[in-house]
Write an enzyme that holds these catalytic residues in place. Sequence first.
Site, mmCIF file in Angstrom:
data_model
loop_
_atom_site.group_PDB
_atom_site.id
_atom_site.type_symbol
_atom_site.label_atom_id
_atom_site.label_comp_id
_atom_site.label_asym_id
_atom_site.label_seq_id
_atom_site.Cartn_x
_atom_site.Cartn_y
_atom_site.Cartn_z
ATOM 1 N N SER A 56 1.778 1.619 10.445
ATOM 2 C CA SER A 56 0.961 1.997 11.255
ATOM 3 C C SER A 56 -0.602 1.781 10.989
ATOM 4 C CB SER A 56 1.164 3.507 11.668
ATOM 5 O OG SER A 56 0.741 3.897 12.818
ATOM 6 N N ASP A 210 6.702 2.370 16.265
ATOM 7 C CA ASP A 210 5.792 2.919 14.718
ATOM 8 C C ASP A 210 6.768 2.937 13.587
ATOM 9 O OD1 ASP A 210 4.225 4.731 12.862
ATOM 10 O OD2 ASP A 210 2.919 4.120 14.415
#
Length: 353
Positions: A56, A210
């Site tokens: 991320s 993610d």
Amino acid sequence: MSATPGTRDAGDAKGPVKRITLALQGGGSHGAFAWGVLDRLLEDDRLAIEGVSATSAGAMNAAVLAYGLLKDGPPGARMALHRFWQDVSSTARLYSPFRKLPWEIWMRGGYGLDNSPMYVMTDLLLRVLSPYQFNPLNLNPLSDVLARHVDFDALRHDCPVQLFLCATNVETGKVRLFSREEISLKAVLASACLPSLFQAVEIDGQHYWDGGYVGNPAIFPLIYHCTTRDVVIVHINPIVRKGVPKTTAEILNRINEVSFNSSLIRELRAISFVTTLIQEGKVDRADMKEMLIHAIRSDKTMAALGVSSKLNADWDFLCHLRDQGRNEAEHWLAQNYSAIGERCSVDLREEFL
């Protein structure tokens, strides 16, 4: 200690050069804390970075770090990270709905956005509309920011570190690691694709969210593909948060923290188990690699920040987090540099078992 990119302290040249790998967590704007940690580590001539595993916001830090190292070594990496986060802040002022209005900045203190009308309205909108509905063109300003700061073709051909970016396969739920030969703009965006904000990123017919759901970050590629045994984990999500959350926002935030830490904690438990077997002579050291785990974190700093601050890209807030990260890295170096190559500076059994 100065945070000016491109400068070094003469005292940092003392002592042998030690190789480390880095594991960088994600956490939105809180990734600026990791920027500060990296800034301080890059300032120290006694350290050399062999590999980075990241997720991320950590994946963004990792890509910019690697490209900066490629262009101009540690000073170049420090400058690249500084310019990247500056651009993130400038872009957010133009495009992000998650920001304070001009009068709110001087009327209210603090770094959270909970009292910002724009944040409240956007948060309510996201509870009823998906990214496919409110953003059908799939616009993502972070894509342009990354493209301005990283030449991914150059990085794929001549990456100076072993680089691994973690994403979640939407259909299988399995971890997908993009290695240095597969690093691309899309790979970074996939690693940072929060499903409530962005449409899933498609790469080679597969769709990704993610990476924090399955590896925040993944440690195992550093074990398998790097020679050094030392892994320095840069924590963004607090592991410990005192008190029981009461409001809806607090509950959702803690659920997010627990879920985004769970995969990392499982890996650390496995590492602790294998380490015990090695130390007790139950497995041959020639067959197993005893890992040395280190951690740079400040649960106190991060737990004091609400979930809305993860979307706050005001420059003063990012610099505050950078400075906190530098301070923690400075303290860690002072206390634990001698442990690198010798022992864990984290008591895995006490922390995670």
